[in-house]
Design a protein around this motif. Sequence first.
Motif, short mmCIF file in Angstrom:
data_model
loop_
_atom_site.label_atom_id
_atom_site.label_comp_id
_atom_site.label_asym_id
_atom_site.label_seq_id
_atom_site.Cartn_x
_atom_site.Cartn_y
_atom_site.Cartn_z
N CYS A 170 0.83 -1.21 0.00
CA CYS A 170 0.00 0.00 0.00
C CYS A 170 0.87 1.26 0.00
O CYS A 170 0.53 2.26 -0.65
CB CYS A 170 -0.94 0.00 1.20
SG CYS A 170 -2.33 -1.15 1.07
N LYS A 171 1.98 1.20 0.71
CA LYS A 171 2.88 2.35 0.76
C LYS A 171 3.57 2.58 -0.57
O LYS A 171 3.76 3.72 -1.00
CB LYS A 171 3.93 2.15 1.86
CG LYS A 171 3.37 2.22 3.28
CD LYS A 171 4.47 1.95 4.29
CE LYS A 171 3.95 2.01 5.72
NZ LYS A 171 5.01 1.68 6.72
N SER A 172 3.98 1.50 -1.23
CA SER A 172 4.77 1.63 -2.45
C SER A 172 3.92 1.71 -3.71
O SER A 172 4.27 2.43 -4.66
CB SER A 172 5.75 0.46 -2.57
OG SER A 172 5.05 -0.78 -2.61
N LEU A 173 2.80 0.98 -3.75
CA LEU A 173 1.97 0.91 -4.96
C LEU A 173 0.68 1.70 -4.86
O LEU A 173 0.02 1.94 -5.87
CB LEU A 173 1.63 -0.55 -5.27
CG LEU A 173 2.81 -1.51 -5.48
CD1 LEU A 173 2.31 -2.92 -5.64
CD2 LEU A 173 3.65 -1.08 -6.67
N GLY A 174 0.30 2.09 -3.64
CA GLY A 174 -0.98 2.75 -3.42
C GLY A 174 -2.02 1.74 -2.97
O GLY A 174 -1.94 0.55 -3.30
N MET A 175 -3.01 2.23 -2.25
CA MET A 175 -4.02 1.34 -1.67
C MET A 175 -4.86 0.65 -2.74
O MET A 175 -5.11 -0.56 -2.66
CB MET A 175 -4.94 2.13 -0.74
CG MET A 175 -6.06 1.29 -0.15
SD MET A 175 -7.11 2.23 0.99
CE MET A 175 -8.43 1.05 1.27
N ALA A 176 -5.29 1.39 -3.75
CA ALA A 176 -6.21 0.83 -4.73
C ALA A 176 -5.61 -0.38 -5.43
O ALA A 176 -6.23 -1.46 -5.49
CB ALA A 176 -6.61 1.89 -5.75
N GLU A 177 -4.41 -0.22 -5.97
CA GLU A 177 -3.77 -1.33 -6.69
C GLU A 177 -3.45 -2.48 -5.75
O GLU A 177 -3.63 -3.66 -6.11
CB GLU A 177 -2.49 -0.83 -7.37
CG GLU A 177 -1.79 -1.91 -8.18
CD GLU A 177 -0.55 -1.39 -8.88
OE1 GLU A 177 0.25 -2.23 -9.35
OE2 GLU A 177 -0.38 -0.16 -8.97
N SER A 178 -3.01 -2.17 -4.54
CA SER A 178 -2.63 -3.22 -3.60
C SER A 178 -3.82 -4.05 -3.16
O SER A 178 -3.74 -5.28 -3.08
CB SER A 178 -1.94 -2.59 -2.38
OG SER A 178 -0.77 -1.90 -2.77
#
Length: 214
Positions: free
Chosen positions: A26-34
Amino acid sequence: MKTIDEPMPICEAEMERLEDQLVEDCKSLGMAESIRDFLQEPFSEWMDELADESSGGDDSSPECRLSRNGAGALAIAMQQTMAVRDALLVSIIVDERRSSRDFLMGFMANPTLPGNTRHLEESLNGSFRDASRKPDTKRCDNGVNMMFDIIGMVPERYHVQPLAIISYVLWWMGDERAMLCAMRALALDENCSLAAIICSAAHRHIGPAWAEET
């Protein structure tokens, strides 16, 4: 000894590793994608089992409806974001014609989008206020049983949100055991707002519109 139909419980260390990985993603890719990546297979499994007319309803059956990986992922995601809990709840009480799996996945990934929030609220409010919307007993049984599958496979600290969902579904079905499940959730986490709402509603004998009319 566990049978093939009874997945081994998931230990605390394994759950923590999965949870840490989700947080890092979530920190590296963002919440939506994760969230989409993390829940793609578990949520598809969940929705397929919800709609299965041949499953559920037999509490004496030892068969688990969710895979071990599916149960762990859903438990972790529910703990990380209330959007997942709310989407799973709606998936049980609202059929796919009103709330499709694509919408529910979109809500879990992007819960703050106005259109997503509005549609989810309308789905919940409609099931509560519209007397024509009666529970699909088979679907509700499938959902409750899968939540108990999750509880049976994950450590106790992950039980709160599954218990809260069970309490809501039982309350919506007019089942007096709703209060017991809500109280158990509150015993584990006194700040569980969904369980508190169900406790209050059950104590005041408030029910959904379909139950009030019958």
